[in-house]
Design an enzyme around this catalytic site. Sequence first.
Site, PDB file in Angstrom:
ATOM      1  N   THR A 146       0.922  -1.230   0.152  1.00  0.00           N
ATOM      2  CA  THR A 146       0.020  -0.123  -0.001  1.00  0.00           C
ATOM      3  C   THR A 146       0.859   1.298   0.140  1.00  0.00           C
ATOM      4  OG1 THR A 146      -0.202  -0.112   2.302  1.00  0.00           O
ATOM      5  CG2 THR A 146      -2.053  -1.227   1.084  1.00  0.00           C
ATOM      6  N   LYS A 168       4.079  -6.668   4.189  1.00  0.00           N
ATOM      7  CA  LYS A 168       3.838  -5.191   3.957  1.00  0.00           C
ATOM      8  C   LYS A 168       3.780  -4.289   5.145  1.00  0.00           C
ATOM      9  CE  LYS A 168       0.506  -3.030   3.641  1.00  0.00           C
ATOM     10  NZ  LYS A 168      -0.043  -1.835   4.566  1.00  0.00           N
ATOM     11  N   THR A 176      -1.768  -1.063   8.150  1.00  0.00           N
ATOM     12  CA  THR A 176      -1.555  -2.529   8.348  1.00  0.00           C
ATOM     13  C   THR A 176      -0.459  -3.242   8.219  1.00  0.00           C
ATOM     14  OG1 THR A 176      -4.075  -2.853   8.303  1.00  0.00           O
ATOM     15  CG2 THR A 176      -2.596  -4.778   7.602  1.00  0.00           C
TER      16      THR A 176
END
Length: 258
Positions: A146, A168, A176
């Site tokens: 992201t 990630k 997150t």
Amino acid sequence: MSVTAPLGFRAAGVVSGVRADGARDVAVVINDGPSRAAGAVLTGSADPAAPVLWTRQVVSGGRVRAAALNSGGANAGTGPLGFQDAHALAEHTANLLGDSAAEIVLCSAGPVGVRLPLDAVRTGLTAAVAEAGRSGGLQAADAVRTTDTVVKIAFRRADGHTVGAMAKGPDASLSTGLYVLTTDADITGEQCGRLLADAAGKTLGPLTATNDTVLLMASGASGTTPDEDTLAALLTEVLAELAAQVGADTPDTDENPT
């Protein structure tokens, strides 16, 4: 080398159109066995996202065939309809694999409060399962980004078994954290959960975002039953390396995804 470094795993990352920027946004990590042992450490948030609620049910059984992941939408703050959507995506992935939705875990990241475009995600999952292979680990890691500026992958080998991983971030306090680990060691679901929890406790900060997930899948494909201390050290090293990569990446706080 990423989640497909251990024997018994395939992965892929594809473009489904969930993300407006046209980047890869749907991924799968598939465990071809012979074992399907798995464990997870999940967010301590009082309001976990629908994919976390689904995954919690699945990993309680200690077996996982595949992880279906997406960026571009967190499916968080979406209530009962969001959970229905999660169920539908697990069912779709299971059907593609000729398996049970009860062994499909879900990981999502992106903006909160908006339901996922199911048709687009289903299309992406269909393509990802069709493309999944031993060379797909890097693409899978790319598809879960992201605010990450680069992919985050790691692996370690010792005594006839391997641990691979992707993640990630960049910072669980801002967005997150998703960590997917794989190993071809022959271990039980109970060991997966216990050893992963110990490694995560040593290397990661508190998991408090709605979608925070740390997952370990074990294929047993190496035929090696490792010494627990050796495997625990590998898991800790891999998570520490991923945490360092996450810490080195700077989030784009203007995007403000989960």
